[in-house]
Design a protein around this motif. Structure first.
Motif, PDB file in Angstrom:
ATOM      1  N   PRO A  58       0.040  -1.413  -0.163  1.00 10.77           N
ATOM      2  CA  PRO A  58       0.279  -0.536   0.069  1.00 10.77           C
ATOM      3  C   PRO A  58       1.137   1.357   0.046  1.00 10.77           C
ATOM      4  O   PRO A  58       1.892   1.677   0.797  1.00 10.77           O
ATOM      5  N   SER A  59       0.254   2.411  -0.683  1.00 15.32           N
ATOM      6  CA  SER A  59       0.647   3.377  -0.257  1.00 15.32           C
ATOM      7  C   SER A  59       1.346   3.908   1.143  1.00 15.32           C
ATOM      8  O   SER A  59       1.103   3.455   1.700  1.00 15.32           O
ATOM      9  N   ASN A  60       1.649   4.613   1.198  1.00 15.07           N
ATOM     10  CA  ASN A  60       2.527   5.551   2.025  1.00 15.07           C
ATOM     11  C   ASN A  60       1.606   6.020   3.426  1.00 15.07           C
ATOM     12  O   ASN A  60       1.485   6.291   4.766  1.00 15.07           O
ATOM     13  N   GLU A  61       0.784   6.579   2.724  1.00 17.74           N
ATOM     14  CA  GLU A  61      -0.181   6.770   3.164  1.00 17.74           C
ATOM     15  C   GLU A  61      -0.996   6.226   3.636  1.00 17.74           C
ATOM     16  O   GLU A  61      -1.906   6.312   5.183  1.00 17.74           O
ATOM     17  N   GLU A  62      -1.478   5.216   3.037  1.00 22.52           N
ATOM     18  CA  GLU A  62      -2.233   4.104   3.572  1.00 22.52           C
ATOM     19  C   GLU A  62      -1.940   3.383   4.421  1.00 22.52           C
ATOM     20  O   GLU A  62      -2.577   2.756   5.173  1.00 22.52           O
ATOM     21  N   LEU A  63      -0.227   3.266   4.424  1.00 17.95           N
ATOM     22  CA  LEU A  63       0.122   2.219   5.408  1.00 17.95           C
ATOM     23  C   LEU A  63       0.080   3.335   7.153  1.00 17.95           C
ATOM     24  O   LEU A  63       0.123   2.829   8.139  1.00 17.95           O
ATOM     25  N   LEU A  64       0.179   4.575   7.095  1.00 21.35           N
ATOM     26  CA  LEU A  64       0.188   5.390   8.315  1.00 21.35           C
ATOM     27  C   LEU A  64      -1.421   5.437   8.610  1.00 21.35           C
ATOM     28  O   LEU A  64      -1.150   5.526   9.991  1.00 21.35           O
ATOM     29  N   LYS A  65      -2.255   5.459   7.564  1.00 20.97           N
ATOM     30  CA  LYS A  65      -3.637   4.961   7.970  1.00 20.97           C
ATOM     31  C   LYS A  65      -3.520   4.003   9.065  1.00 20.97           C
ATOM     32  O   LYS A  65      -4.281   4.146  10.097  1.00 20.97           O
ATOM     33  N   LEU A  66      -3.429   3.198   8.794  1.00 20.25           N
ATOM     34  CA  LEU A  66      -3.207   1.876   8.856  1.00 20.25           C
ATOM     35  C   LEU A  66      -2.464   1.686  10.111  1.00 20.25           C
ATOM     36  O   LEU A  66      -3.022   1.185  11.502  1.00 20.25           O
TER      37      LEU A  66
ATOM     38  N   LEU B 205     -10.892  -0.082   6.830  1.00 25.43           N
ATOM     39  CA  LEU B 205      -9.771   0.149   5.920  1.00 25.43           C
ATOM     40  C   LEU B 205      -9.403  -1.002   5.457  1.00 25.43           C
ATOM     41  O   LEU B 205      -8.489  -1.658   3.960  1.00 25.43           O
ATOM     42  N   VAL B 206      -8.770  -1.703   6.374  1.00 26.14           N
ATOM     43  CA  VAL B 206      -8.254  -3.358   6.216  1.00 26.14           C
ATOM     44  C   VAL B 206      -8.857  -4.091   4.887  1.00 26.14           C
ATOM     45  O   VAL B 206      -8.588  -4.559   3.717  1.00 26.14           O
ATOM     46  N   ASN B 207     -10.103  -4.004   4.917  1.00 22.84           N
ATOM     47  CA  ASN B 207     -11.117  -4.352   3.638  1.00 22.84           C
ATOM     48  C   ASN B 207     -11.313  -4.020   2.603  1.00 22.84           C
ATOM     49  O   ASN B 207     -10.707  -4.806   1.576  1.00 22.84           O
ATOM     50  N   GLU B 208     -11.033  -2.532   2.843  1.00 27.06           N
ATOM     51  CA  GLU B 208     -11.123  -1.461   1.301  1.00 27.06           C
ATOM     52  C   GLU B 208     -10.487  -1.782   0.671  1.00 27.06           C
ATOM     53  O   GLU B 208      -9.531  -2.054  -0.017  1.00 27.06           O
ATOM     54  N   LEU B 209      -8.310  -1.206   1.223  1.00 27.73           N
ATOM     55  CA  LEU B 209      -7.380  -1.816   0.855  1.00 27.73           C
ATOM     56  C   LEU B 209      -7.022  -3.642   0.521  1.00 27.73           C
ATOM     57  O   LEU B 209      -6.471  -4.072  -0.367  1.00 27.73           O
ATOM     58  N   SER B 210      -7.459  -4.693   0.954  1.00 26.44           N
ATOM     59  CA  SER B 210      -7.514  -6.101   0.277  1.00 26.44           C
ATOM     60  C   SER B 210      -8.006  -6.040  -0.734  1.00 26.44           C
ATOM     61  O   SER B 210      -7.883  -7.431  -1.859  1.00 26.44           O
ATOM     62  N   ALA B 211      -8.924  -4.982  -1.116  1.00 29.36           N
ATOM     63  CA  ALA B 211      -9.934  -5.032  -2.863  1.00 29.36           C
ATOM     64  C   ALA B 211      -8.832  -5.189  -3.799  1.00 29.36           C
ATOM     65  O   ALA B 211      -8.950  -5.056  -4.959  1.00 29.36           O
ATOM     66  N   LYS B 212      -7.905  -4.129  -3.146  1.00 26.91           N
ATOM     67  CA  LYS B 212      -7.115  -2.980  -3.974  1.00 26.91           C
ATOM     68  C   LYS B 212      -5.593  -3.667  -3.964  1.00 26.91           C
ATOM     69  O   LYS B 212      -5.002  -3.429  -5.307  1.00 26.91           O
ATOM     70  N   TYR B 213      -5.259  -4.702  -3.474  1.00 28.26           N
ATOM     71  CA  TYR B 213      -4.395  -5.166  -2.675  1.00 28.26           C
ATOM     72  C   TYR B 213      -3.606  -6.495  -2.895  1.00 28.26           C
ATOM     73  O   TYR B 213      -2.294  -7.053  -3.026  1.00 28.26           O
ATOM     74  N   MET B 214      -5.101  -7.122  -2.874  1.00 29.24           N
ATOM     75  CA  MET B 214      -4.857  -8.767  -3.038  1.00 29.24           C
ATOM     76  C   MET B 214      -5.750  -9.358  -4.665  1.00 29.24           C
ATOM     77  O   MET B 214      -6.117  -8.707  -5.301  1.00 29.24           O
TER      78      MET B 214
END
Length: 86
Positions: free
Chosen positions: A20-28, A77-86
């Protein structure tokens, strides 16, 4: 699989095929710390430790959010990112 606990969500992030992007990682990071420890009461890192300062600020963004609210936001957020990065 939609995560229902912090542990499940963390395990799911380890399966991402793209970082994920740095911004997404910082949110996590900020949401996870708020969910597990509550408000950030530590001192802001000084000097040129930009990574630590970014993490500090990411956590500080969620000050006042309850652990339950932060957990729910983290899971979403994890659910949203999983759709994007898996």
């Amino acid at each position: 699989m939609k995560p229902t606990t912090l542990d499940e969500a963390m395990a799911l992030t380890q399966k991402f095929t793209t970082r994920p992007s740095n911004e997404e990682l910082l949110k996590l990071y900020g949401l996870y710390k708020q969910a597990t420890e509550g408000d950030n009461e530590g001192e802001r890192p000084g000097g040129f430790d930009f990574k630590a300062a970014a993490k500090y600020m990411a956590w500080l963004n969620y000050k006042g959010k309850s652990k339950e609210e932060a957990t729910q936001a983290y899971l979403e957020l994890v659910n949203e990112l999983s759709a994007k990065y898996m």
